[in-house]
Design an enzyme around this catalytic site. Structure first.
Site, PDB file in Angstrom:
ATOM      1  N   ASP A 124       0.847  -1.190   0.000  1.00  0.00           N
ATOM      2  CA  ASP A 124       0.000   0.000   0.000  1.00  0.00           C
ATOM      3  C   ASP A 124       0.885   1.243   0.000  1.00  0.00           C
ATOM      4  OD1 ASP A 124      -2.563   1.186  -0.033  1.00  0.00           O
ATOM      5  OD2 ASP A 124      -2.376   1.681   2.080  1.00  0.00           O
ATOM      6  N   HIS A 131      -3.733  14.034   0.789  1.00  0.00           N
ATOM      7  CA  HIS A 131      -3.968  13.171   1.949  1.00  0.00           C
ATOM      8  C   HIS A 131      -2.805  13.258   2.930  1.00  0.00           C
ATOM      9  CE1 HIS A 131      -4.956   9.747   4.428  1.00  0.00           C
ATOM     10  NE2 HIS A 131      -3.846   9.112   4.069  1.00  0.00           N
ATOM     11  N   GLU A 197     -10.163   3.799   3.804  1.00  0.00           N
ATOM     12  CA  GLU A 197      -9.283   4.536   2.904  1.00  0.00           C
ATOM     13  C   GLU A 197      -9.720   4.210   1.480  1.00  0.00           C
ATOM     14  OE1 GLU A 197      -5.166   3.810   3.805  1.00  0.00           O
ATOM     15  OE2 GLU A 197      -5.207   5.188   5.513  1.00  0.00           O
ATOM     16  N   GLU A 199      -9.218   3.951  -2.194  1.00  0.00           N
ATOM     17  CA  GLU A 199      -8.002   3.831  -2.996  1.00  0.00           C
ATOM     18  C   GLU A 199      -8.298   3.188  -4.354  1.00  0.00           C
ATOM     19  OE1 GLU A 199      -4.637   2.139  -1.064  1.00  0.00           O
ATOM     20  OE2 GLU A 199      -5.310   2.671   0.966  1.00  0.00           O
ATOM     21  N   ASP A 231      -8.824   0.164   2.047  1.00  0.00           N
ATOM     22  CA  ASP A 231      -7.857  -0.324   3.028  1.00  0.00           C
ATOM     23  C   ASP A 231      -8.334   0.104   4.408  1.00  0.00           C
ATOM     24  OD1 ASP A 231      -5.515  -1.755   3.587  1.00  0.00           O
ATOM     25  OD2 ASP A 231      -4.368   0.094   3.828  1.00  0.00           O
ATOM     26  N   ARG A 235      -7.483   3.433  13.409  1.00  0.00           N
ATOM     27  CA  ARG A 235      -6.583   4.564  13.668  1.00  0.00           C
ATOM     28  C   ARG A 235      -5.994   4.548  15.074  1.00  0.00           C
ATOM     29  NH1 ARG A 235      -5.352   6.070   8.581  1.00  0.00           N
ATOM     30  NH2 ARG A 235      -7.203   6.603   7.376  1.00  0.00           N
ATOM     31  N   GLN A 238      -3.308   1.836  15.105  1.00  0.00           N
ATOM     32  CA  GLN A 238      -2.213   2.306  14.251  1.00  0.00           C
ATOM     33  C   GLN A 238      -1.376   3.381  14.934  1.00  0.00           C
ATOM     34  OE1 GLN A 238      -3.589   3.853  10.502  1.00  0.00           O
ATOM     35  NE2 GLN A 238      -1.559   4.459   9.810  1.00  0.00           N
ATOM     36  N   LYS A 251      -3.806  -2.142  10.190  1.00  0.00           N
ATOM     37  CA  LYS A 251      -4.164  -2.239   8.772  1.00  0.00           C
ATOM     38  C   LYS A 251      -4.403  -3.678   8.314  1.00  0.00           C
ATOM     39  CE  LYS A 251      -3.231   2.084   7.231  1.00  0.00           C
ATOM     40  NZ  LYS A 251      -4.100   2.893   6.356  1.00  0.00           N
ATOM     41  N   THR A 255      -8.550  -5.792   3.886  1.00  0.00           N
ATOM     42  CA  THR A 255      -8.506  -4.880   2.755  1.00  0.00           C
ATOM     43  C   THR A 255      -9.519  -5.406   1.740  1.00  0.00           C
ATOM     44  OG1 THR A 255      -6.149  -4.408   3.079  1.00  0.00           O
ATOM     45  CG2 THR A 255      -7.085  -3.909   0.911  1.00  0.00           C
ATOM     46  N   GLU A 357      -9.878  12.304   7.873  1.00  0.00           N
ATOM     47  CA  GLU A 357      -9.829  13.647   7.288  1.00  0.00           C
ATOM     48  C   GLU A 357     -11.200  14.309   7.254  1.00  0.00           C
ATOM     49  OE1 GLU A 357      -7.104  13.518   3.573  1.00  0.00           O
ATOM     50  OE2 GLU A 357      -7.747  11.457   3.988  1.00  0.00           O
TER      51      GLU A 357
END
Length: 410
Positions: A124, A131, A197, A199, A231, A235, A238, A251, A255, A357
């Site tokens: 990834d 971002h 996420e 992607e 993904d 948080r 992480q 993570k 996925t 975000e």
């Protein structure tokens, strides 16, 4: 899309503006009741049983489509991919081929989709400047948002190939260690800051020997196609674990990818220049200047409310540059390799590709159509990511969707 003398029309009754017309022809792995998984090609609202059709038509090498994954086909390389696409267009537009194709068309509602590839390796990246800037401003408000290396190389990490799942698979809330800045010691339990996420995933084919590398100018020989990719990210897990070695358990739990792999050949009309890169990257990331971006449009829906519409065209690093960097140390390429672009985000709030975000780390909750709000995901929430790209003659190339529902931690 308007049909003219140079644009073949399928004999299958298909609206000219269908996102899964001849301009798309994505590959997937499907099964029907009582049958084994095998490769199919979507045309309109049907799936062509590609292996059975190829066998009846006497096509050489059609046996690769009888496999339960795309990997044998991916191993054939670019010449075989191009020849197969040309053959599919021919059989779907030639009246003389209709009798050997029509029996192998299965209505979409009668199929079950499976993971389209046996994932060899998963990487990834972190290719969106917007971002990376947003995340830097959230977590390092008094420092430069981008790290010193960010504009010199495509930053990435190795994920877990075994937890890549197909769209529609439930996502179990992960459990692990968490430590808020105000806590004196870590605690253990389910993630309370579960995120997405949005992607674009790139499916890789062909192979290289150990010690070789793929140049930017040769990347298209290995870039077979794209999938929508989510993904999922915990948080809180992480944040506690990622220093000094980067993402791990936050993570690796899941996925999700879409069930249809859209060939890169279908996106020729969606190619565009990448944003200006300053400073200029090192020569191995430049090549002859052929690196390109893609004009792929996204929407992210949470429980029926569209919360953001990111644009892939804003990505700083190109897919060719990502593959070149991935292999520059001599790491091998194998059929079924998958790499993600990293979160796709823009400058405006409604173009941010993660809830981190969108809610600005929980300080600006998102309001949904039912009146509820979210900063991060709750059990029972369903996230759907959809995408499309421009095709030839004004057509639309559909990328389908990637969908997942959060279930409670075990």
């Amino acid at each position: 899309m308007t049909q003219d003398a140079t644009t073949p029309a399928p004999w299958l009754d298909l609206p000219a503006d269908h996102p899964f017309g001849l301009q798309t022809l994505p590959y997937g792995v499907f099964s029907t009741q009582g049958s084994a998984p095998r490769v199919g090609v979507r045309i309109g609202d049907h799936v062509l049983d590609a292996g059975a059709c190829a066998e009846q038509a006497g096509m050489e090498s059609g046996e690769v489509w009888l496999a339960p994954s795309l990997n044998p086909f991916l191993a054939r390389g670019r010449p075989a991919w191009d020849a197969a696409r040309a053959w599919l267009v021919e059989v779907l537009t030639s009246d003389s081929r209709r009798d050997c194709v029509e029996p192998h068309l299965v209505p979409l509602e009668d199929v079950r989709m499976h993971l389209p590839i046996e994932v060899a390796d998963y990487v990834d990246f972190y290719a969106s400047e917007h971002h990376a800037t947003n995340v830097g401003r959230i977590f390092r408000p008094d420092s430069e948002p981008l790290t010193p290396n960010w504009k010199h190389l495509p930053i990435g990490y190795h994920g877990r190939a075994g937890t890549v799942v197909v769209s529609g698979t439930d996502v179990v809330r992960p459990t692990g260690q968490r430590k808020a800045p105000s806590d004196t010691a870590p605690t253990f339990g389910p993630s309370i800051r579960l995120d997405i996420e949005a992607e674009l995933g790139f499916v890789v084919g062909g192979s290289t020997p150990l010690g070789a590398r793929v140049a930017v100018d040769d990347a298209d020989d290995h870039l077979f196609g794209v999938v929508l990719l989510n993904d999922w990210s915990a948080r809180d897990i992480q944040a506690w674990e990622y220093v000094p070695l980067g993402p791990f358990l936050g993570k690796s739990f899941a996925t999700s990818i879409s069930g249809w792999v859209v060939p890169l050949a279908a996106l020729s009309a969606a190619r565009l220049p990448i944003p200006a890169q300053d400073p200029s990257p090192l020569p191995y990331l430049v090549g002859s200047g052929t690196a390109y971006g893609l004009d792929v449009h996204y929407e992210v829906e949470l429980n029926g409310t569209v919360v953001t519409r990111p644009e892939y065209r804003d990505m700083y690093w190109s897919p060719a540059q990502m593959l070149a960097h991935l292999t520059v140390n001599g790491a091998t390429v194998r059929p079924g390799d998958l790499f993600g672009s990293g979160t796709i985000s823009g400058t405006a709030r409604d173009t941010r590709g993660s809830f981190l975000e969108l809610s600005w780390n929980g300080t600006e909750p998102i309001e949904l159509a039912d009146g509820s709000t979210r900063s991060f995901l709750e059990d029972g929430d369903t996230v759907v990511i959809r995408g499309w790209a421009p095709g030839p003659d004004g057509a639309r190339v559909g990328l389908g969707e990637v969908r997942g529902t959060i279930t409670p931690a075990r």
